[in-house]
Write a protein that holds these residues in place. Sequence first.
Motif, mmCIF file in Angstrom:
data_model
loop_
_atom_site.group_PDB
_atom_site.id
_atom_site.type_symbol
_atom_site.label_atom_id
_atom_site.label_comp_id
_atom_site.label_asym_id
_atom_site.label_seq_id
_atom_site.Cartn_x
_atom_site.Cartn_y
_atom_site.Cartn_z
ATOM 1 N N VAL A 1 0.840 -1.201 0.000
ATOM 2 C CA VAL A 1 0.000 0.000 0.000
ATOM 3 C C VAL A 1 0.875 1.251 0.000
ATOM 4 O O VAL A 1 0.635 2.198 -0.769
ATOM 5 N N ALA A 2 1.900 1.255 0.845
ATOM 6 C CA ALA A 2 2.812 2.401 0.879
ATOM 7 C C ALA A 2 3.555 2.552 -0.444
ATOM 8 O O ALA A 2 3.810 3.671 -0.908
ATOM 9 N N GLY A 3 3.890 1.423 -1.068
ATOM 10 C CA GLY A 3 4.561 1.470 -2.360
ATOM 11 C C GLY A 3 3.687 2.118 -3.418
ATOM 12 O O GLY A 3 4.182 2.887 -4.256
ATOM 13 N N ARG A 4 2.398 1.818 -3.408
ATOM 14 C CA ARG A 4 1.478 2.450 -4.360
ATOM 15 C C ARG A 4 1.403 3.952 -4.134
ATOM 16 O O ARG A 4 1.298 4.740 -5.080
ATOM 17 N N TYR A 5 1.440 4.354 -2.863
ATOM 18 C CA TYR A 5 1.416 5.783 -2.558
ATOM 19 C C TYR A 5 2.669 6.469 -3.119
ATOM 20 O O TYR A 5 2.597 7.533 -3.737
ATOM 21 N N GLY A 6 3.819 5.832 -2.913
ATOM 22 C CA GLY A 6 5.054 6.389 -3.446
ATOM 23 C C GLY A 6 5.057 6.441 -4.964
ATOM 24 O O GLY A 6 5.499 7.422 -5.571
ATOM 25 N N ALA A 7 4.557 5.377 -5.604
ATOM 26 C CA ALA A 7 4.486 5.353 -7.066
ATOM 27 C C ALA A 7 3.570 6.449 -7.582
ATOM 28 O O ALA A 7 3.853 7.084 -8.604
ATOM 29 N N ARG A 8 2.480 6.706 -6.860
ATOM 30 C CA ARG A 8 1.570 7.770 -7.282
ATOM 31 C C ARG A 8 2.223 9.136 -7.170
ATOM 32 O O ARG A 8 1.996 10.014 -8.020
ATOM 33 N N LEU A 9 3.029 9.354 -6.145
ATOM 34 C CA LEU A 9 3.735 10.629 -6.021
ATOM 35 C C LEU A 9 4.660 10.851 -7.216
ATOM 36 O O LEU A 9 4.762 11.969 -7.746
ATOM 37 N N VAL A 10 5.334 9.790 -7.633
ATOM 38 C CA VAL A 10 6.209 9.888 -8.810
ATOM 39 C C VAL A 10 5.381 10.197 -10.049
ATOM 40 O O VAL A 10 5.750 11.057 -10.868
ATOM 41 N N LEU A 11 4.245 9.506 -10.213
ATOM 42 C CA LEU A 11 3.367 9.740 -11.360
ATOM 43 C C LEU A 11 2.853 11.172 -11.364
ATOM 44 O O LEU A 11 2.813 11.827 -12.423
ATOM 45 N N GLN A 12 2.469 11.678 -10.209
ATOM 46 C CA GLN A 12 1.971 13.049 -10.127
ATOM 47 C C GLN A 12 3.056 14.067 -10.472
ATOM 48 O O GLN A 12 2.778 15.086 -11.117
ATOM 49 N N ARG A 13 4.274 13.778 -10.047
ATOM 50 C CA ARG A 13 5.377 14.680 -10.388
ATOM 51 C C ARG A 13 5.586 14.721 -11.900
ATOM 52 O O ARG A 13 5.822 15.786 -12.482
ATOM 53 N N LYS A 14 5.486 13.567 -12.537
ATOM 54 C CA LYS A 14 5.612 13.520 -13.993
ATOM 55 C C LYS A 14 4.483 14.269 -14.665
ATOM 56 O O LYS A 14 4.690 14.977 -15.666
ATOM 57 N N ARG A 15 3.280 14.142 -14.137
ATOM 58 C CA ARG A 15 2.135 14.805 -14.752
ATOM 59 C C ARG A 15 2.205 16.321 -14.610
ATOM 60 O O ARG A 15 1.709 17.050 -15.466
ATOM 61 N N ARG B 1 4.760 17.858 -15.062
ATOM 62 C CA ARG B 1 5.667 18.228 -16.153
ATOM 63 C C ARG B 1 5.059 17.897 -17.517
ATOM 64 O O ARG B 1 5.747 17.996 -18.538
ATOM 65 N N GLY B 2 3.798 17.458 -17.519
ATOM 66 C CA GLY B 2 3.136 17.159 -18.775
ATOM 67 C C GLY B 2 3.405 15.775 -19.309
ATOM 68 O O GLY B 2 3.087 15.477 -20.472
ATOM 69 N N GLN B 3 3.951 14.873 -18.488
ATOM 70 C CA GLN B 3 4.241 13.510 -18.909
ATOM 71 C C GLN B 3 3.160 12.555 -18.406
ATOM 72 O O GLN B 3 2.390 12.882 -17.509
ATOM 73 N N CYS B 4 3.110 11.364 -18.990
ATOM 74 C CA CYS B 4 2.170 10.319 -18.558
ATOM 75 C C CYS B 4 0.725 10.827 -18.548
ATOM 76 O O CYS B 4 -0.026 10.609 -17.594
ATOM 77 N N MET B 5 0.347 11.494 -19.617
ATOM 78 C CA MET B 5 -0.982 12.091 -19.716
ATOM 79 C C MET B 5 -1.851 11.352 -20.728
ATOM 80 O O MET B 5 -1.357 10.765 -21.685
ATOM 81 N N HIS B 6 -3.160 11.409 -20.515
ATOM 82 C CA HIS B 6 -4.135 10.968 -21.495
ATOM 83 C C HIS B 6 -4.452 12.141 -22.417
ATOM 84 O O HIS B 6 -4.748 13.242 -21.944
ATOM 85 N N LYS B 7 -4.392 11.920 -23.709
ATOM 86 C CA LYS B 7 -4.699 12.970 -24.679
ATOM 87 C C LYS B 7 -6.213 13.002 -24.891
ATOM 88 O O LYS B 7 -6.805 12.039 -25.351
ATOM 89 N N THR C 1 -5.070 14.832 -12.696
ATOM 90 C CA THR C 1 -6.014 13.848 -13.223
ATOM 91 C C THR C 1 -5.408 13.092 -14.395
ATOM 92 O O THR C 1 -5.896 12.028 -14.776
ATOM 93 N N GLY C 2 -4.360 13.653 -14.989
ATOM 94 C CA GLY C 2 -3.731 13.001 -16.130
ATOM 95 C C GLY C 2 -4.465 13.211 -17.435
ATOM 96 O O GLY C 2 -4.189 12.524 -18.410
ATOM 97 N N LEU C 3 -5.392 14.165 -17.489
ATOM 98 C CA LEU C 3 -6.179 14.430 -18.692
ATOM 99 C C LEU C 3 -5.690 15.724 -19.331
ATOM 100 O O LEU C 3 -5.923 16.818 -18.820
ATOM 101 N N GLN C 4 -5.016 15.608 -20.458
ATOM 102 C CA GLN C 4 -4.479 16.757 -21.181
ATOM 103 C C GLN C 4 -5.363 17.036 -22.387
ATOM 104 O O GLN C 4 -5.447 16.239 -23.318
#
Length: 285
Positions: free
Chosen positions: A148-162, A164-170, A193-196
Amino acid sequence: MSVMEPAVARFDTPDLAALEQSFAAEPRSTWLAAYRRSLVALDAAILLIAGVLGVLVRFGVGAFGQEVRGVSYLAGSVLLVPAWLAVLSLSRCYEERFLGNGTEEYRRVADASFRVTALIVFVLFMSKTDVSRGFLAVALPVGLVGVVAGRYGARLVLQRKRRRGQCMHKVVVVGPAAQALEMTTHLQSQPLTGLQVVGACVAGDTRRYRDATLVPVLGSLVDVIPVLERLGADSVVIAKGPGITTEDLRHLSYELEGTGIDLLVSPRLTNVMGSRISWRPIPGL
């Protein structure tokens, strides 16, 4: 079945080649596959660490040779990893719709981990295998909390990328101009939200939309499919308002069937697709 009404006035066709270049984000299939692989590797590493930690806490550094029924505790810890990962997968913990937003991802991971714990205890009890309670008391809770903690950490990384405009849904926004403008403005203010938004197909006063956003108007409500194909967009967001009927939405949903393109609608429109609907939390929607 009704047909979506075209815009009141036609508009100049934007340079779609230039738009494709400006929104040359990594395709969803690419970044999503990499993100899933990272989650599997992270979960596996955490679970292996949990097992080794259980051995160390219970038996000490020199006790990796401890066995039960001819199987060492270390080997048992290694075998536990793929079994736990299988339960996570069967619980749909790696499905796209549950990744990156909301609490459902955490709930599913925790629920799957509880099931693994209960299954292990049941199997050991039924087989009368005398496994150290101290080992189980460390390895299983650490594994549960760790994933569970690992998922939280992975989400923080994903949010940081988003951010910067990365890992987005077009995304292409579809709807009357006023509602499309409101939807576009909202999504642009919520990058996590990851929606660009890469374009819009609108009806009505298109000038107001174009003047208020940097998102180009690419067509009317009858141009959605060609626009999606040309831009390589993977999601459509419906901005419901006058001019879009339930039949229009149903027709669009059937056109998108099998394409892998998501059709996102607000909860008040869920009667459009019935049992085919799945929920995705988006702040403010």
